[in-house]
Enzyme design. Structure first.
Site, PDB file in Angstrom:
ATOM      1  N   ASP A 190     -12.899 -16.920   8.547  1.00  0.00           N
ATOM      2  CA  ASP A 190     -11.544 -16.478   8.213  1.00  0.00           C
ATOM      3  C   ASP A 190     -10.791 -16.205   9.513  1.00  0.00           C
ATOM      4  O   ASP A 190     -10.929 -15.152  10.120  1.00  0.00           O
ATOM      5  CB  ASP A 190     -11.624 -15.223   7.330  1.00  0.00           C
ATOM      6  CG  ASP A 190     -10.254 -14.682   6.955  1.00  0.00           C
ATOM      7  OD1 ASP A 190      -9.243 -15.144   7.524  1.00  0.00           O
ATOM      8  OD2 ASP A 190     -10.201 -13.783   6.099  1.00  0.00           O
ATOM      9  N   TYR A 215     -12.214  -7.795   6.385  1.00  0.00           N
ATOM     10  CA  TYR A 215     -11.020  -7.808   5.527  1.00  0.00           C
ATOM     11  C   TYR A 215     -10.641  -9.262   5.279  1.00  0.00           C
ATOM     12  O   TYR A 215     -10.502 -10.046   6.223  1.00  0.00           O
ATOM     13  CB  TYR A 215      -9.834  -7.063   6.163  1.00  0.00           C
ATOM     14  CG  TYR A 215      -8.591  -7.197   5.305  1.00  0.00           C
ATOM     15  CD1 TYR A 215      -8.467  -6.450   4.133  1.00  0.00           C
ATOM     16  CD2 TYR A 215      -7.597  -8.119   5.614  1.00  0.00           C
ATOM     17  CE1 TYR A 215      -7.364  -6.604   3.293  1.00  0.00           C
ATOM     18  CE2 TYR A 215      -6.500  -8.284   4.790  1.00  0.00           C
ATOM     19  CZ  TYR A 215      -6.386  -7.526   3.635  1.00  0.00           C
ATOM     20  OH  TYR A 215      -5.304  -7.691   2.814  1.00  0.00           O
ATOM     21  N   LYS A 263      -1.138 -16.403   8.478  1.00  0.00           N
ATOM     22  CA  LYS A 263      -0.367 -15.516   9.341  1.00  0.00           C
ATOM     23  C   LYS A 263       0.494 -16.246  10.376  1.00  0.00           C
ATOM     24  O   LYS A 263       1.610 -16.606  10.066  1.00  0.00           O
ATOM     25  CB  LYS A 263      -1.303 -14.477   9.955  1.00  0.00           C
ATOM     26  CG  LYS A 263      -1.792 -13.481   8.872  1.00  0.00           C
ATOM     27  CD  LYS A 263      -2.190 -12.137   9.420  1.00  0.00           C
ATOM     28  CE  LYS A 263      -2.221 -11.092   8.323  1.00  0.00           C
ATOM     29  NZ  LYS A 263      -3.561 -10.741   7.847  1.00  0.00           N
ATOM     30  N   TYR A 291       0.823  -1.215   0.000  1.00  0.00           N
ATOM     31  CA  TYR A 291       0.000   0.000   0.000  1.00  0.00           C
ATOM     32  C   TYR A 291       0.854   1.261   0.000  1.00  0.00           C
ATOM     33  O   TYR A 291       0.687   2.125   0.851  1.00  0.00           O
ATOM     34  CB  TYR A 291      -0.931   0.013   1.223  1.00  0.00           C
ATOM     35  CG  TYR A 291      -1.834  -1.191   1.268  1.00  0.00           C
ATOM     36  CD1 TYR A 291      -2.992  -1.225   0.500  1.00  0.00           C
ATOM     37  CD2 TYR A 291      -1.508  -2.294   2.041  1.00  0.00           C
ATOM     38  CE1 TYR A 291      -3.809  -2.334   0.521  1.00  0.00           C
ATOM     39  CE2 TYR A 291      -2.333  -3.417   2.056  1.00  0.00           C
ATOM     40  CZ  TYR A 291      -3.480  -3.426   1.304  1.00  0.00           C
ATOM     41  OH  TYR A 291      -4.284  -4.521   1.319  1.00  0.00           O
TER      42      TYR A 291
HETATM   43  C1  LIG Z   1      -4.036 -10.850   6.464  1.00  0.00           C
HETATM   44  C2  LIG Z   1      -5.380 -11.394   6.250  1.00  0.00           C
HETATM   45  C3  LIG Z   1      -5.735 -12.015   5.039  1.00  0.00           C
HETATM   46  C4  LIG Z   1      -4.790 -12.098   3.859  1.00  0.00           C
HETATM   47  O1  LIG Z   1      -3.657 -12.854   4.116  1.00  0.00           O
HETATM   48  P1  LIG Z   1      -2.326 -12.637   3.224  1.00  0.00           P
HETATM   49  O2  LIG Z   1      -1.394 -13.683   3.715  1.00  0.00           O
HETATM   50  O3  LIG Z   1      -1.873 -11.236   3.483  1.00  0.00           O
HETATM   51  O4  LIG Z   1      -2.736 -12.836   1.797  1.00  0.00           O
HETATM   52  C5  LIG Z   1      -7.002 -12.534   4.940  1.00  0.00           C
HETATM   53  N1  LIG Z   1      -7.880 -12.466   5.959  1.00  0.00           N
HETATM   54  C6  LIG Z   1      -7.579 -11.895   7.141  1.00  0.00           C
HETATM   55  C7  LIG Z   1      -8.578 -11.881   8.257  1.00  0.00           C
HETATM   56  C8  LIG Z   1      -6.315 -11.329   7.331  1.00  0.00           C
HETATM   57  O5  LIG Z   1      -6.019 -10.732   8.496  1.00  0.00           O
END
Ligand SMILES: *Cc1c(COP(=O)(O)O)cnc(C)c1O
Length: 421
Positions: free
Chosen positions: A244, A143, A273, A15
């Site tokens: 997610d 997100y 992550k 970004y």
């Molecule tokens: C960081 C994140 C993503 C994307 O993961 P990347 O490894 O950056 O592609 C998707 N969903 C959530 C909730 C996130 O925090």
């Protein structure tokens, strides 16, 4: 040309503008909770490198796992081949995730794992002869990543919807959960979701949400009852639930997974992550037997996805070592301690005129300001104060490594206080 100049001229950062990039700091070392800069400063890390480095940097157990696997083999294709690191990692994952999840797809980043989850949901209904169920329902302020399907389910206002209007799949958005974590549950909070499911059930394949904590879309912490009810409603309206857990997974919120606050099992779960303890890129999409069988019913009979670096053995080995550290259970005392310290040391921020809200859950501390912060300016202050914190918009937030001690949390919180003062 020095490194900073070269970087500014030739390297994209997340970004960041190519013409007017924000300042960049060169890191030359990282160990424990500390980052060392080329200019000599040693900073207490408040970000865990975006939720990932939960055990801290340069961890001997993770280093060893990488070194040992490197001497065996670094990578082999996953098509037609399996290996011990993938087997071991999958066993550990299945022992941790909510009961009922039992098919593991190894993806190469969080965004890809979200693409895979969405594709699974669409293929599931296509293979049941219901191709009309191809839209995704998502609460606002979400997100889910930066690739196109993931972007399409991010918050339509603070995401990238206006920029890519003509190419993004049109999805259905629900109001964000309103009852905060710790508040008394308000039954009205679930009604809009119910109405949307009722109205759109014929075209919805899945509901996707971040459990308990909405991360990059606003750092909002909401009531577990919302999640529990969302699970029930998905069953009622024949819509799959994709959870997610890429940010919330592996202890960050005080439970092993966000789902555990509501004791639910999703149909599909994304993890990423912290999966490798911050060492390398790897994520996973885990589904129930029902979803797996549904996807593979009829033509084409296979799940249509397969990244080149799928199941990368180096990443599997490190992830496996990271999960072993989690299995040892220290996080169960570390995270509540950090929560207590964050509550204590961030409390004075609530008195500042620039501050709109202070909130804490698990090892996540958020100070929301009334107007967006000047990132370059506040970051310079943080570096001077000996901490690494990267705010965005009105959100100054920390999610420090679990090994952080009280004095580290105090230093992070004091730096935020003095910056906003
Ligand atoms: C960081 C994140 C993503 C994307 O993961 P990347 O490894 O950056 O592609 C998707 N969903 C959530 C909730 C996130 O925090």
């Amino acid at each position: 040309m020095n490194n900073i100049e070269f970087d500014k001229r030739h390297i994209w950062h997340p970004y960041t503008s190519a013409t007017e990039p924000l300042p960049c700091y060169e890191v030359t070392g990282a160990a424990g909770v500390e980052l060392t800069l080329a200019t000599g400063e040693v900073l207490v890390d408040g970000m865990s490198s975006w939720w990932a480095a939960i055990h801290g940097y340069n961890h001997p157990v993770l280093n060893n796992a990488a070194k040992q696997q490197l001497d065996d083999f670094a990578h082999v294709m996953f098509g037609g081949i399996t290996h011990q690191p993938a087997i071991t990692l999958t066993k550990q994952l299945l022992n941790m995730v909510p009961a009922g999840l039992n098919r593991v797809f190894l993806a190469d980043s969080g965004s890809v794992s979200v693409e895979v989850a969405i594709k699974m949901a669409l293929q599931y209904f296509a293979c049941q002869g219901q191709p009309n169920k191809h839209k995704i329902l998502s609460p606002r302020n979400g997100y889910h990543g930066d690739t196109f399907a993931a972007m399409s389910v991010c918050d339509p206002i603070n995401g990238m919807h206006s920029l890519f209007k003509n190419v993004l799949a049109e999805q259905v958005f629900a109001p964000a959960p309103q009852t905060r974590f710790g508040q008394t549950w308000n039954e009205d909070d679930i009604l809009p979701l119910q109405e949307l499911l009722e109205k759109h059930q014929h075209e919805l394949a899945a509901l996707i949400l971040e459990p308990i904590v909405q991360g990059a879309g606003g750092m909002r912490m909401y009531h577990p009852e919302f999640l529990r009810r969302a699970r029930q409603l998905c069953d009622e309206y024949d819509v799959l639930l994709i959870v997610d857990e890429i940010a919330t997974g592996f202890g960050r919120t005080g439970k092993l997974f966000g789902c555990d606050h509501a004791q639910i099992t999703p149909d599909i779960m994304c993890l990423g992550k912290a999966l490798t303890g911050g060492y390398m890129t790897m994520a996973t999409t885990i589904c129930t037997e029902d979803v797996a069988l549904g996807v593979c019913q009829g033509a084409p009979g296979v799940f249509m996805h397969g990244p080149t670096y799928m199941g990368n053995p180096l990443a599997c080995a490190v992830a496996s070592a990271s999960l072993s550290l989690i299995e040892q259970g220290d996080w169960q005392t570390q995270v509540p301690n950090i929560e207590r310290w964050l509550n204590h040391y961030l409390a004075p921020c609530a008195e500042l005129s620039a501050v709109a809200d202070v909130r804490v859950l698990g090892a996540i501390g958020v100070v929301e300001t009334k107007t967006p912060v000047d990132v370059a300016k506040i970051q310079a202050h943080f570096v001077q104060a000996g901490v690494w914190i990267r705010p965005f918009g009105k959100l100054v937030y920390v999610m420090p490594p679990f090994i952080s001690k009280e004095h580290h949390i105090k230093q992070l919180a004091n730096a935020i206080y003095t910056a906003l003062k």
